[in-house]
Design a protein around this motif. Structure first.
Motif, PDB file in Angstrom:
ATOM      1  N   LEU A   3       4.940   9.698   1.299  1.00  0.00           N
ATOM      2  CA  LEU A   3       4.026  10.213   0.100  1.00  0.00           C
ATOM      3  C   LEU A   3       4.105   9.551  -0.894  1.00  0.00           C
ATOM      4  CD1 LEU A   3       4.227  14.162   0.254  1.00  0.00           C
ATOM      5  CD2 LEU A   3       2.165  12.856   0.113  1.00  0.00           C
ATOM      6  N   ILE A   4       5.390   9.144  -1.458  1.00  0.00           N
ATOM      7  CA  ILE A   4       5.450   8.086  -2.855  1.00  0.00           C
ATOM      8  C   ILE A   4       4.831   6.857  -2.372  1.00  0.00           C
ATOM      9  CG2 ILE A   4       7.274   7.070  -3.923  1.00  0.00           C
ATOM     10  CD1 ILE A   4       9.010   9.476  -3.513  1.00  0.00           C
ATOM     11  N   GLU A   5       4.918   6.367  -1.229  1.00  0.00           N
ATOM     12  CA  GLU A   5       4.426   5.055  -0.920  1.00  0.00           C
ATOM     13  C   GLU A   5       2.939   5.196  -0.973  1.00  0.00           C
ATOM     14  OE1 GLU A   5       6.014   3.151   2.490  1.00  0.00           O
ATOM     15  OE2 GLU A   5       8.065   3.277   1.931  1.00  0.00           O
ATOM     16  N   ALA A   6       2.302   6.184  -0.282  1.00  0.00           N
ATOM     17  CA  ALA A   6       0.741   6.569  -0.065  1.00  0.00           C
ATOM     18  C   ALA A   6       0.525   6.428  -1.616  1.00  0.00           C
ATOM     19  CB  ALA A   6       0.530   7.734   0.695  1.00  0.00           C
ATOM     20  N   PHE A   7       1.102   7.333  -2.566  1.00  0.00           N
ATOM     21  CA  PHE A   7       0.644   7.258  -3.941  1.00  0.00           C
ATOM     22  C   PHE A   7       0.803   5.854  -4.594  1.00  0.00           C
ATOM     23  CE2 PHE A   7       1.241  12.096  -3.464  1.00  0.00           C
ATOM     24  CZ  PHE A   7       0.022  12.633  -3.776  1.00  0.00           C
ATOM     25  N   ARG A   8       1.640   5.312  -4.176  1.00  0.00           N
ATOM     26  CA  ARG A   8       2.100   4.095  -4.856  1.00  0.00           C
ATOM     27  C   ARG A   8       0.905   3.046  -4.598  1.00  0.00           C
ATOM     28  NH1 ARG A   8       8.317   2.024  -5.311  1.00  0.00           N
ATOM     29  NH2 ARG A   8       8.916   3.403  -6.887  1.00  0.00           N
ATOM     30  N   GLU A   9       0.672   3.057  -3.619  1.00  0.00           N
ATOM     31  CA  GLU A   9      -0.392   1.959  -2.931  1.00  0.00           C
ATOM     32  C   GLU A   9      -1.741   1.998  -3.835  1.00  0.00           C
ATOM     33  OE1 GLU A   9      -0.670   1.162   1.101  1.00  0.00           O
ATOM     34  OE2 GLU A   9       1.565   1.021   1.278  1.00  0.00           O
ATOM     35  N   PRO A  10      -2.373   3.180  -3.774  1.00  0.00           N
ATOM     36  CA  PRO A  10      -3.491   3.444  -4.495  1.00  0.00           C
ATOM     37  C   PRO A  10      -3.314   3.146  -5.984  1.00  0.00           C
ATOM     38  CG  PRO A  10      -3.398   5.351  -3.053  1.00  0.00           C
ATOM     39  CD  PRO A  10      -2.113   4.307  -3.012  1.00  0.00           C
ATOM     40  N   ALA A  11      -2.428   3.401  -6.544  1.00  0.00           N
ATOM     41  CA  ALA A  11      -2.031   3.440  -7.868  1.00  0.00           C
ATOM     42  C   ALA A  11      -1.868   2.001  -8.336  1.00  0.00           C
ATOM     43  CB  ALA A  11      -0.864   4.117  -8.230  1.00  0.00           C
ATOM     44  N   ARG A  12      -1.562   0.990  -7.391  1.00  0.00           N
ATOM     45  CA  ARG A  12      -1.351  -0.426  -7.560  1.00  0.00           C
ATOM     46  C   ARG A  12      -2.480  -0.868  -7.575  1.00  0.00           C
ATOM     47  NH1 ARG A  12       3.627  -2.432  -4.016  1.00  0.00           N
ATOM     48  NH2 ARG A  12       5.124  -1.284  -5.146  1.00  0.00           N
ATOM     49  N   GLU A  13      -3.387  -0.553  -6.635  1.00  0.00           N
ATOM     50  CA  GLU A  13      -4.576  -1.406  -6.367  1.00  0.00           C
ATOM     51  C   GLU A  13      -5.661  -0.698  -7.920  1.00  0.00           C
ATOM     52  OE1 GLU A  13      -6.401  -0.074  -2.701  1.00  0.00           O
ATOM     53  OE2 GLU A  13      -4.660  -0.849  -1.771  1.00  0.00           O
ATOM     54  N   GLU A  14      -5.275   0.364  -8.103  1.00  0.00           N
ATOM     55  CA  GLU A  14      -6.119   0.694  -9.393  1.00  0.00           C
ATOM     56  C   GLU A  14      -5.684  -0.025 -10.569  1.00  0.00           C
ATOM     57  OE1 GLU A  14      -5.907   4.877  -9.867  1.00  0.00           O
ATOM     58  OE2 GLU A  14      -6.697   5.460  -7.982  1.00  0.00           O
ATOM     59  N   ALA A  15      -4.286  -0.358 -10.509  1.00  0.00           N
ATOM     60  CA  ALA A  15      -3.894  -0.936 -11.665  1.00  0.00           C
ATOM     61  C   ALA A  15      -4.162  -2.230 -11.709  1.00  0.00           C
ATOM     62  CB  ALA A  15      -2.302  -0.768 -11.733  1.00  0.00           C
ATOM     63  N   VAL A  16      -4.272  -2.924 -10.669  1.00  0.00           N
ATOM     64  CA  VAL A  16      -4.579  -4.264 -10.401  1.00  0.00           C
ATOM     65  C   VAL A  16      -6.063  -4.483 -10.594  1.00  0.00           C
ATOM     66  CG1 VAL A  16      -5.018  -6.149  -8.771  1.00  0.00           C
ATOM     67  CG2 VAL A  16      -2.898  -4.787  -8.916  1.00  0.00           C
TER      68      VAL A  16
END
Length: 167
Positions: free
Chosen positions: A142-155
Motif C-alpha cells: 500500500l505504501i509503495e502503491a501510494f508512493r509511486e503515484p505521488a512520485r510521478e505527480e511530484a515529477v
C-alpha cells in the motif's frame, strides 16, 4: 511279718535254769526297740518327705506343662502377629504402589496436556507471525502503491525534473 517297737518291748522269753540274764536281755531289747522305733520314725518321715517331694515334682511337672503350652501359644500368637503384620505391610505397599501409579498417570496426563498446549501455542505463534507478515507486506504494498503515484505527480509538477525522471 512286721515287727513294731511295741512287739520288741513286749516279747516274753521262756525262763530256763541256765538261761540268759533277764535284765540284760530286757535292756538289750529296750535298746533294740528304741533304735527300731527311731528307724520306723525316720522311715515314716522319709516316706512323708518322699510323698511331699513327689507332690512337688507333680506340681512342677504341671507348671512345666502349663509353661510349655503357654510358650507354644505365645509362639503361635507371635507367628500370627508376624503373618498379620506381613500381610498388612503387603497391603500397605500395594496401596502405595497403586497411589504412586495414579500419581504417575496424572503427571503423565498433565505432561501430555502441557505438550499439547505448547504445540498449540507454537501453531498460534506461527499463524500470528504469518498474519503479521501478511499485514506488514500488504501495508508495504500500500505504501509503495501510494508512493509511486505521488512520485510521478511530484515529477510532473517540476518541469526540469521531468527529463531526469524519464531518463
Amino acid at each position: 511279718m512286721n515287727i513294731t517297737p511295741l512287739d520288741i518291748t513286749q516279747k516274753q522269753f521262756r525262763k530256763t535254769f541256765r538261761g540268759l540274764d533277764a535284765e540284760e536281755v530286757e535292756a538289750f531289747l529296750a535298746l533294740v526297740a528304741a533304735e527300731f522305733e527311731g528307724l520306723v520314725k525316720e522311715n515314716l518321715a522319709l516316706r512323708e518327705d518322699n510323698q511331699r517331694k513327689a507332690d512337688e515334682i507333680a506340681d512342677h511337672r504341671g507348671r512345666e506343662r502349663a509353661l510349655q503350652e503357654t510358650l507354644v501359644t505365645a509362639q503361635r500368637a507371635s507367628e500370627e502377629i508376624r503373618d498379620s503384620a506381613r500381610k498388612e505391610a503387603e497391603i500397605t505397599i500395594s496401596d502405595a504402589e497403586l497411589q504412586a501409579e495414579k500419581i504417575v498417570q496424572g503427571a503423565h496426563s498433565r505432561f501430555l496436556r502441557i505438550v499439547d498446549d505448547i504445540n498449540e501455542l507454537k501453531r498460534q505463534r506461527v499463524q500470528f507471525e504469518a498474519n503479521v507478515r501478511t499485514l506488514v507486506e500488504s501495508h508495504l504494498k500500500l505504501i509503495e502503491a501510494f508512493r509511486e503515484p505521488a512520485r510521478e505527480e511530484a515529477v510532473q509538477l517540476i518541469p526540469g525534473r521531468r527529463r531526469a525522471a524519464d531518463e
